[in-house]
Each structure stands twice: as C-alpha cells, then as structure tokens.
Write a protein that holds these residues in place. Sequence first.
Motif, PDB file in Angstrom:
ATOM      1  N   SER A   2     -50.813  29.468   8.977  1.00  0.00           N
ATOM      2  CA  SER A   2     -51.309  28.105   8.833  1.00  0.00           C
ATOM      3  C   SER A   2     -51.196  27.666   7.375  1.00  0.00           C
ATOM      4  O   SER A   2     -51.014  28.482   6.472  1.00  0.00           O
ATOM      5  N   ALA A   3     -51.346  26.369   7.134  1.00  0.00           N
ATOM      6  CA  ALA A   3     -51.310  25.841   5.769  1.00  0.00           C
ATOM      7  C   ALA A   3     -52.428  26.453   4.935  1.00  0.00           C
ATOM      8  O   ALA A   3     -52.242  26.782   3.766  1.00  0.00           O
ATOM      9  N   THR A   4     -53.612  26.633   5.539  1.00  0.00           N
ATOM     10  CA  THR A   4     -54.729  27.242   4.812  1.00  0.00           C
ATOM     11  C   THR A   4     -54.406  28.689   4.469  1.00  0.00           C
ATOM     12  O   THR A   4     -54.601  29.130   3.338  1.00  0.00           O
ATOM     13  N   THR A   5     -53.894  29.455   5.419  1.00  0.00           N
ATOM     14  CA  THR A   5     -53.561  30.851   5.176  1.00  0.00           C
ATOM     15  C   THR A   5     -52.493  30.968   4.093  1.00  0.00           C
ATOM     16  O   THR A   5     -52.519  31.891   3.284  1.00  0.00           O
ATOM     17  N   ALA A   6     -51.554  30.021   4.051  1.00  0.00           N
ATOM     18  CA  ALA A   6     -50.502  30.054   3.039  1.00  0.00           C
ATOM     19  C   ALA A   6     -51.079  29.945   1.631  1.00  0.00           C
ATOM     20  O   ALA A   6     -50.522  30.501   0.684  1.00  0.00           O
ATOM     21  N   LYS A   7     -52.215  29.260   1.474  1.00  0.00           N
ATOM     22  CA  LYS A   7     -52.856  29.129   0.167  1.00  0.00           C
ATOM     23  C   LYS A   7     -53.604  30.401  -0.224  1.00  0.00           C
ATOM     24  O   LYS A   7     -53.980  30.572  -1.371  1.00  0.00           O
ATOM     25  N   PHE A   8     -53.879  31.265   0.745  1.00  0.00           N
ATOM     26  CA  PHE A   8     -54.666  32.475   0.535  1.00  0.00           C
ATOM     27  C   PHE A   8     -53.925  33.682   1.146  1.00  0.00           C
ATOM     28  O   PHE A   8     -54.421  34.325   2.067  1.00  0.00           O
ATOM     29  N   PRO A   9     -52.723  33.999   0.619  1.00  0.00           N
ATOM     30  CA  PRO A   9     -51.860  34.984   1.263  1.00  0.00           C
ATOM     31  C   PRO A   9     -52.381  36.425   1.205  1.00  0.00           C
ATOM     32  O   PRO A   9     -51.892  37.278   1.952  1.00  0.00           O
ATOM     33  N   TRP A  10     -53.349  36.721   0.363  1.00  0.00           N
ATOM     34  CA  TRP A  10     -53.861  38.091   0.262  1.00  0.00           C
ATOM     35  C   TRP A  10     -54.543  38.548   1.542  1.00  0.00           C
ATOM     36  O   TRP A  10     -54.623  39.736   1.801  1.00  0.00           O
ATOM     37  N   PHE A  11     -55.003  37.609   2.380  1.00  0.00           N
ATOM     38  CA  PHE A  11     -55.631  38.025   3.633  1.00  0.00           C
ATOM     39  C   PHE A  11     -54.635  38.728   4.553  1.00  0.00           C
ATOM     40  O   PHE A  11     -54.998  39.644   5.283  1.00  0.00           O
ATOM     41  N   GLU A  12     -53.383  38.309   4.507  1.00  0.00           N
ATOM     42  CA  GLU A  12     -52.364  38.987   5.309  1.00  0.00           C
ATOM     43  C   GLU A  12     -52.191  40.432   4.852  1.00  0.00           C
ATOM     44  O   GLU A  12     -52.086  41.353   5.662  1.00  0.00           O
ATOM     45  N   ALA A  13     -52.173  40.650   3.541  1.00  0.00           N
ATOM     46  CA  ALA A  13     -52.059  42.008   3.004  1.00  0.00           C
ATOM     47  C   ALA A  13     -53.279  42.845   3.384  1.00  0.00           C
ATOM     48  O   ALA A  13     -53.151  44.013   3.769  1.00  0.00           O
ATOM     49  N   ILE A  14     -54.462  42.257   3.303  1.00  0.00           N
ATOM     50  CA  ILE A  14     -55.689  42.974   3.649  1.00  0.00           C
ATOM     51  C   ILE A  14     -55.701  43.302   5.141  1.00  0.00           C
ATOM     52  O   ILE A  14     -55.968  44.445   5.533  1.00  0.00           O
ATOM     53  N   ASP A  15     -55.410  42.323   5.977  1.00  0.00           N
ATOM     54  CA  ASP A  15     -55.460  42.548   7.426  1.00  0.00           C
ATOM     55  C   ASP A  15     -54.425  43.567   7.897  1.00  0.00           C
ATOM     56  O   ASP A  15     -54.655  44.304   8.848  1.00  0.00           O
ATOM     57  N   SER A  16     -53.288  43.625   7.222  1.00  0.00           N
ATOM     58  CA  SER A  16     -52.247  44.585   7.606  1.00  0.00           C
ATOM     59  C   SER A  16     -52.402  45.924   6.878  1.00  0.00           C
ATOM     60  O   SER A  16     -51.577  46.816   7.050  1.00  0.00           O
ATOM     61  N   ARG A  17     -53.469  46.023   6.068  1.00  0.00           N
ATOM     62  CA  ARG A  17     -53.760  47.246   5.320  1.00  0.00           C
ATOM     63  C   ARG A  17     -52.607  47.599   4.372  1.00  0.00           C
ATOM     64  O   ARG A  17     -52.306  48.765   4.138  1.00  0.00           O
ATOM     65  N   SER A  18     -51.974  46.581   3.815  1.00  0.00           N
ATOM     66  CA  SER A  18     -50.864  46.768   2.874  1.00  0.00           C
ATOM     67  C   SER A  18     -51.435  46.820   1.454  1.00  0.00           C
ATOM     68  O   SER A  18     -51.262  45.893   0.660  1.00  0.00           O
ATOM     69  N   TRP A  19     -52.144  47.905   1.170  1.00  0.00           N
ATOM     70  CA  TRP A  19     -52.877  48.004  -0.101  1.00  0.00           C
ATOM     71  C   TRP A  19     -51.953  47.912  -1.298  1.00  0.00           C
ATOM     72  O   TRP A  19     -52.352  47.389  -2.348  1.00  0.00           O
ATOM     73  N   ASN A  20     -50.725  48.387  -1.188  1.00  0.00           N
ATOM     74  CA  ASN A  20     -49.789  48.330  -2.312  1.00  0.00           C
ATOM     75  C   ASN A  20     -49.393  46.905  -2.669  1.00  0.00           C
ATOM     76  O   ASN A  20     -48.856  46.676  -3.748  1.00  0.00           O
ATOM     77  N   ASP A  21     -49.644  45.943  -1.771  1.00  0.00           N
ATOM     78  CA  ASP A  21     -49.337  44.540  -2.058  1.00  0.00           C
ATOM     79  C   ASP A  21     -50.458  43.843  -2.832  1.00  0.00           C
ATOM     80  O   ASP A  21     -50.241  42.765  -3.383  1.00  0.00           O
ATOM     81  N   LEU A  22     -51.646  44.423  -2.873  1.00  0.00           N
ATOM     82  CA  LEU A  22     -52.788  43.740  -3.500  1.00  0.00           C
ATOM     83  C   LEU A  22     -52.581  43.421  -4.978  1.00  0.00           C
ATOM     84  O   LEU A  22     -53.039  42.367  -5.433  1.00  0.00           O
ATOM     85  N   PRO A  23     -51.898  44.254  -5.776  1.00  0.00           N
ATOM     86  CA  PRO A  23     -51.680  43.879  -7.176  1.00  0.00           C
ATOM     87  C   PRO A  23     -50.891  42.578  -7.359  1.00  0.00           C
ATOM     88  O   PRO A  23     -50.937  41.977  -8.432  1.00  0.00           O
ATOM     89  N   ARG A  24     -50.207  42.118  -6.335  1.00  0.00           N
ATOM     90  CA  ARG A  24     -49.512  40.819  -6.420  1.00  0.00           C
ATOM     91  C   ARG A  24     -50.505  39.661  -6.468  1.00  0.00           C
ATOM     92  O   ARG A  24     -50.146  38.554  -6.884  1.00  0.00           O
ATOM     93  N   PHE A  25     -51.745  39.904  -6.022  1.00  0.00           N
ATOM     94  CA  PHE A  25     -52.724  38.831  -5.886  1.00  0.00           C
ATOM     95  C   PHE A  25     -53.940  38.980  -6.801  1.00  0.00           C
ATOM     96  O   PHE A  25     -54.588  37.992  -7.125  1.00  0.00           O
ATOM     97  N   PHE A  26     -54.260  40.214  -7.191  1.00  0.00           N
ATOM     98  CA  PHE A  26     -55.479  40.472  -7.947  1.00  0.00           C
ATOM     99  C   PHE A  26     -55.169  40.867  -9.385  1.00  0.00           C
ATOM    100  O   PHE A  26     -54.286  41.685  -9.643  1.00  0.00           O
ATOM    101  N   HIS A  27     -55.927  40.302 -10.310  1.00  0.00           N
ATOM    102  CA  HIS A  27     -55.821  40.578 -11.736  1.00  0.00           C
ATOM    103  C   HIS A  27     -56.173  42.045 -12.002  1.00  0.00           C
ATOM    104  O   HIS A  27     -57.035  42.604 -11.319  1.00  0.00           O
TER     105      HIS A  27
END
Length: 116
Positions: A2-27
């Motif tokens: 959704s448009a809202t989810t696109a603004k907050f893409p880290w939820f996809e990484a969290i929900d899929s347990r893709s922990w290695n992707d989190l540094p793309r979103f978090f300082h």
Amino acid sequence: MSATTAKFPWFEAIDSRSWNDLPRFFHPEVVYERPGYPPIQGLAALLEFYSKVRIIAEGKHSLEGGLRDEGKAICWGHFSGRSKDGATLAERFADAYELEDGLIRKRTTFFFRAAI
C-alpha cells in the motif's frame, strides 16, 4: 504494498525476519523505546532484540495510516501473529520516529491498551 506501507518499508523486513536488511532503515545509534523493555540502544542491540529477544515467532504489521516528513514520522495500525510459545498475538500500535539522514534515529512504540 500500500502507499502507507511504501512510506514505512522496514515493516516488510521485520515481518519477513530479514534482520540483515534493518541497517538500511535504522541509524547506527538508533534508540528504540518499546513498552516492557529497557531502551534498546544502538544497531547491534536492535539486531539482537529482533533476532533473539523479541517474543514474536511470526506475524504481520498492517498499517492503517501514517505521515512522514523530513525529520519525523508516525504510523499506526495493528499487528497479528504468533508468539514463540504459540500464543496468538493481536495488538493495535502506533509508532513515532525521529529521522536522521533518512534513517530511523529514534523509534517509540505505543500499544493501545488500558494503562492508567
């Protein structure tokens, strides 16, 4: 997505347990304030929380809305899933973010339940 989810893409990484992707979103110096836990400080501690401490085995965040500006963002929705001990999880939530250089510098999660 959704448009809202696109603004907050880290939820996809969290929900899929893709922990290695989190540094793309978090300082690297992220602070995460979440009810029931002491503040989680730093990217290494955040990765440890998600990969080992968090009680959730699986689930999905469904966003109902959100606003994002250059230095701040908020979103709200609900989470449905299952805990590591097999319990059903269903929780309304809201997140407030402080952003730095496009990354989440501070995240504060609120859960919708009686407190006072």
